[in-house]
Each structure stands twice: as C-alpha cells, then as structure tokens.
Write a protein that holds these residues in place. Structure first.
Motif, PDB file in Angstrom:
ATOM      1  N   PRO A 116      30.492  65.034  18.002  1.00  0.00           N
ATOM      2  CA  PRO A 116      31.687  65.898  17.012  1.00  0.00           C
ATOM      3  C   PRO A 116      31.546  65.152  15.394  1.00  0.00           C
ATOM      4  CG  PRO A 116      32.617  64.047  18.598  1.00  0.00           C
ATOM      5  CD  PRO A 116      31.151  64.213  18.882  1.00  0.00           C
ATOM      6  N   LEU A 117      31.050  64.182  15.243  1.00  0.00           N
ATOM      7  CA  LEU A 117      31.007  63.681  14.020  1.00  0.00           C
ATOM      8  C   LEU A 117      30.240  64.731  12.997  1.00  0.00           C
ATOM      9  CD1 LEU A 117      30.619  59.709  14.528  1.00  0.00           C
ATOM     10  CD2 LEU A 117      32.813  61.019  13.976  1.00  0.00           C
ATOM     11  N   SER A 118      30.801  64.797  11.765  1.00  0.00           N
ATOM     12  CA  SER A 118      30.102  65.965  10.830  1.00  0.00           C
ATOM     13  C   SER A 118      28.754  65.622  10.508  1.00  0.00           C
ATOM     14  CB  SER A 118      30.840  66.024   9.593  1.00  0.00           C
ATOM     15  OG  SER A 118      30.857  64.803   8.797  1.00  0.00           O
ATOM     16  N   ARG A 119      28.135  64.266  10.337  1.00  0.00           N
ATOM     17  CA  ARG A 119      26.967  63.912  10.161  1.00  0.00           C
ATOM     18  C   ARG A 119      25.891  64.896  11.312  1.00  0.00           C
ATOM     19  NH1 ARG A 119      29.307  59.222  11.198  1.00  0.00           N
ATOM     20  NH2 ARG A 119      28.388  57.653  12.401  1.00  0.00           N
ATOM     21  N   ALA A 120      26.548  64.616  12.518  1.00  0.00           N
ATOM     22  CA  ALA A 120      25.468  65.152  13.599  1.00  0.00           C
ATOM     23  C   ALA A 120      25.556  66.568  13.582  1.00  0.00           C
ATOM     24  CB  ALA A 120      25.929  64.652  15.021  1.00  0.00           C
ATOM     25  N   ARG A 121      26.819  67.109  13.375  1.00  0.00           N
ATOM     26  CA  ARG A 121      26.993  68.767  13.465  1.00  0.00           C
ATOM     27  C   ARG A 121      26.282  69.378  12.498  1.00  0.00           C
ATOM     28  NH1 ARG A 121      33.072  69.765  15.731  1.00  0.00           N
ATOM     29  NH2 ARG A 121      32.582  71.851  15.261  1.00  0.00           N
ATOM     30  N   LEU A 122      26.353  68.763  11.400  1.00  0.00           N
ATOM     31  CA  LEU A 122      25.630  69.351  10.167  1.00  0.00           C
ATOM     32  C   LEU A 122      23.925  69.242  10.124  1.00  0.00           C
ATOM     33  CD1 LEU A 122      27.589  68.036   7.171  1.00  0.00           C
ATOM     34  CD2 LEU A 122      27.420  70.588   7.823  1.00  0.00           C
ATOM     35  N   THR A 123      23.518  68.301  11.010  1.00  0.00           N
ATOM     36  CA  THR A 123      22.173  68.099  11.239  1.00  0.00           C
ATOM     37  C   THR A 123      21.865  69.212  12.310  1.00  0.00           C
ATOM     38  OG1 THR A 123      22.219  65.667  10.727  1.00  0.00           O
ATOM     39  CG2 THR A 123      20.200  66.738  11.953  1.00  0.00           C
ATOM     40  N   ALA A 124      22.457  69.476  13.277  1.00  0.00           N
ATOM     41  CA  ALA A 124      22.382  70.396  14.205  1.00  0.00           C
ATOM     42  C   ALA A 124      22.381  71.607  13.957  1.00  0.00           C
ATOM     43  CB  ALA A 124      23.154  70.070  15.682  1.00  0.00           C
ATOM     44  N   SER A 125      23.254  72.147  12.900  1.00  0.00           N
ATOM     45  CA  SER A 125      23.678  73.581  12.557  1.00  0.00           C
ATOM     46  C   SER A 125      22.259  74.302  12.296  1.00  0.00           C
ATOM     47  CB  SER A 125      24.543  73.431  11.379  1.00  0.00           C
ATOM     48  OG  SER A 125      25.816  72.871  11.832  1.00  0.00           O
ATOM     49  N   PRO A 126      21.610  74.029  11.321  1.00  0.00           N
ATOM     50  CA  PRO A 126      20.223  74.767  11.035  1.00  0.00           C
ATOM     51  C   PRO A 126      19.627  75.117  12.505  1.00  0.00           C
ATOM     52  CG  PRO A 126      20.569  72.761   9.482  1.00  0.00           C
ATOM     53  CD  PRO A 126      21.589  72.541  10.702  1.00  0.00           C
ATOM     54  N   ALA A 127      19.474  74.347  13.242  1.00  0.00           N
ATOM     55  CA  ALA A 127      18.762  74.706  14.630  1.00  0.00           C
ATOM     56  C   ALA A 127      19.507  75.817  15.260  1.00  0.00           C
ATOM     57  CB  ALA A 127      18.414  73.474  15.504  1.00  0.00           C
ATOM     58  N   ALA A 128      20.842  75.592  15.384  1.00  0.00           N
ATOM     59  CA  ALA A 128      21.582  76.489  15.957  1.00  0.00           C
ATOM     60  C   ALA A 128      21.585  77.753  15.359  1.00  0.00           C
ATOM     61  CB  ALA A 128      23.018  76.060  16.246  1.00  0.00           C
ATOM     62  N   LEU A 129      21.670  77.795  13.876  1.00  0.00           N
ATOM     63  CA  LEU A 129      21.504  79.050  13.149  1.00  0.00           C
ATOM     64  C   LEU A 129      19.947  79.852  13.502  1.00  0.00           C
ATOM     65  CD1 LEU A 129      22.707  80.973  11.432  1.00  0.00           C
ATOM     66  CD2 LEU A 129      21.977  79.364   9.551  1.00  0.00           C
ATOM     67  N   ALA A 130      19.133  79.043  13.548  1.00  0.00           N
ATOM     68  CA  ALA A 130      17.792  79.499  13.523  1.00  0.00           C
ATOM     69  C   ALA A 130      17.481  80.229  14.881  1.00  0.00           C
ATOM     70  CB  ALA A 130      16.819  78.666  13.305  1.00  0.00           C
ATOM     71  N   LEU A 131      18.109  79.725  15.869  1.00  0.00           N
ATOM     72  CA  LEU A 131      17.905  80.166  17.409  1.00  0.00           C
ATOM     73  C   LEU A 131      19.088  81.014  17.761  1.00  0.00           C
ATOM     74  CD1 LEU A 131      17.113  76.664  18.831  1.00  0.00           C
ATOM     75  CD2 LEU A 131      15.578  78.422  18.648  1.00  0.00           C
ATOM     76  N   GLY A 132      20.054  81.478  16.931  1.00  0.00           N
ATOM     77  CA  GLY A 132      21.166  82.406  17.257  1.00  0.00           C
ATOM     78  C   GLY A 132      22.035  81.573  18.657  1.00  0.00           C
ATOM     79  N   LEU A 133      22.118  80.429  18.338  1.00  0.00           N
ATOM     80  CA  LEU A 133      23.035  79.680  19.130  1.00  0.00           C
ATOM     81  C   LEU A 133      23.959  79.027  18.741  1.00  0.00           C
ATOM     82  CD1 LEU A 133      20.125  77.988  21.313  1.00  0.00           C
ATOM     83  CD2 LEU A 133      21.361  79.815  22.062  1.00  0.00           C
ATOM     84  N   ALA A 134      25.029  78.949  19.665  1.00  0.00           N
ATOM     85  CA  ALA A 134      26.270  78.010  19.366  1.00  0.00           C
ATOM     86  C   ALA A 134      26.008  76.515  19.719  1.00  0.00           C
ATOM     87  CB  ALA A 134      27.700  78.495  20.049  1.00  0.00           C
ATOM     88  N   VAL A 135      26.513  75.741  18.997  1.00  0.00           N
ATOM     89  CA  VAL A 135      26.184  74.316  19.071  1.00  0.00           C
ATOM     90  C   VAL A 135      27.382  73.978  20.262  1.00  0.00           C
ATOM     91  CG1 VAL A 135      26.294  71.912  18.093  1.00  0.00           C
ATOM     92  CG2 VAL A 135      25.532  73.787  16.613  1.00  0.00           C
ATOM     93  N   GLU A 136      27.141  73.163  21.160  1.00  0.00           N
ATOM     94  CA  GLU A 136      27.789  72.641  22.329  1.00  0.00           C
ATOM     95  C   GLU A 136      28.142  71.275  21.827  1.00  0.00           C
ATOM     96  OE1 GLU A 136      26.212  72.758  26.189  1.00  0.00           O
ATOM     97  OE2 GLU A 136      25.142  74.557  25.746  1.00  0.00           O
TER      98      GLU A 136
END
Length: 216
Positions: free
Chosen positions: A56-76
C-alpha cells in the motif's frame, strides 16, 4: 497448480542515495524511480503477466502502476506487503545509528531477528504476514503469473521464510534486491522454488534494420 510470482522491489526513492531506512515512512520516488517503474511496465506487457499486486505504500503503488496500465488491469493492493517498521531505525542511516549506539548496530548485523532495532516489527511477524499475502496471491491466481511490487527488507524476509532459510540471516543470504529488479519464484501448494534472483527487466528487442534497397 503452480503459480509464478515475479517479486520486484519498488523504484529508487529520495532516501536511496543516503541509504536511509524508509520502512513504513511514505518516501517519494525519484525521477529515476519513476523511470524504473515505466521500464518494468514495458517489460510486464510482453512477459505474460496476468495480475499485478503491490504494497500500500506509494513508492510501491507508483512502481506497479505502469505495468497495470499497460496490461489493462487493476492493481491488487495487499496490506501484508507493507515494508517492515524499523522503529528506532526509521529514517536513519546505519552510520547515524552506529554513532549513537554501536552495540545495537552490532547486534543487528550479527542477527537481524534477535538483534532487531528497538521498537521495530519482529522479523517473524513480517515473515508471517508477507508469506500469507504471497500464498494468497498464488492460491487466487493458480497457474498464472503475478507481478508483485513490494520492498527490499520485506521481500528478503519472505524469501527466507518460503525457502526454509534462517530469518535472522536474511541480510547475509540476500544482501539486497535492486530497485526495479525481478526475482521469480514458483509456488505449488506448500512448496516454493526460486527460479531467478535480482534480474533487471530486459529492454525491448531492437527493431530490425530496414531491408537494403532493391537493385536495378
């Protein structure tokens, strides 16, 4: 069925240069850290990733977001993947702590479990919650690949727990995980296999050169 978990330490933060213990402090990514997230996203889009999860920490969420966006997925977002609380060590460098209490730092370096910093989360508790989160992801995504973005210390502790290695020696067994690098494990029931460790995401293949001009 076997689940493939791709464990990634978040991108570089503003405390990285001084090697400060960020722990549960919500430290921002640097420009390089954001670029590492973008590189990870491009890699995930061509690597057969089926789901994306993170701390849940922002540094992890911001790192994960481009992958989720590229794949059309929501981040869990998984609370169990939050970084370890370092207590007395939060926001400090190891040298700053050694200047104040060299014996406390010596104990920590000798055994990070029994010598944990005062007020910090017990290593066994971090191991239990992180492996519970990873096993839950593996169970819910059986036979699939999950990108998991979390933290340096938490992931090293989780690896020791999953592989049956001494928790107090996680710093020696796994000296560090690099920002944005991928560690691949497979989980099948109660068994865990380590497939690769600390591998930078591969860049996209270079475009093929144009064909030579046709002759007369």
């Amino acid at each position: 069925m076997t689940s493939r978990l791709l464990l990634v330490r978040h991108g570089e933060t503003e405390w990285h240069a001084e090697n400060r213990y960020a722990g549960v402090t919500d430290v921002a990514l640097t420009a390089r850290g954001m670029a590492q997230g973008a590189d990870l996203g491009a890699w995930a889009a061509r690597s057969g990733v089926d789901a994306v999860a993170c701390s849940p920490l922002s540094r992890a969420r911001l790192t994960a977001s481009p992958a989720a966006l590229a794949l059309g997925l929501a981040v869990e977002v998984q609370e169990g993947l939050r970084e370890v609380d370092f207590g007395w060590g939060e926001g400090r460098t190891i040298q700053e702590m050694a200047d104040e209490d060299p014996e406390a730092v010596r104990r920590f370096r000798e055994d990070a479990d029994s010598g944990a910093f005062p007020g910090s989360e017990p290593v066994a508790r971090a191991a239990a919650r992180s492996t519970e989160a990873l096993r839950d992801l593996a169970h819910r995504h059986q036979g699939r690949s999950v990108l998991v973005v979390a933290h340096n210390t938490l992931l090293r502790i989780a690896l020791c727990e999953l592989l049956g290695l001494p928790l107090g020696r996680y710093r020696r067994i796994f000296p560090r995980l690099d920002n944005g690098a991928v560690t691949e494990i497979e989980i099948r029931g109660t068994e865990t296999a380590l497939r690769s460790l600390n591998v930078p995401p591969a860049p996209p293949p270079a475009p093929a050169p144009p064909p030579p001009p046709a002759g007369d």
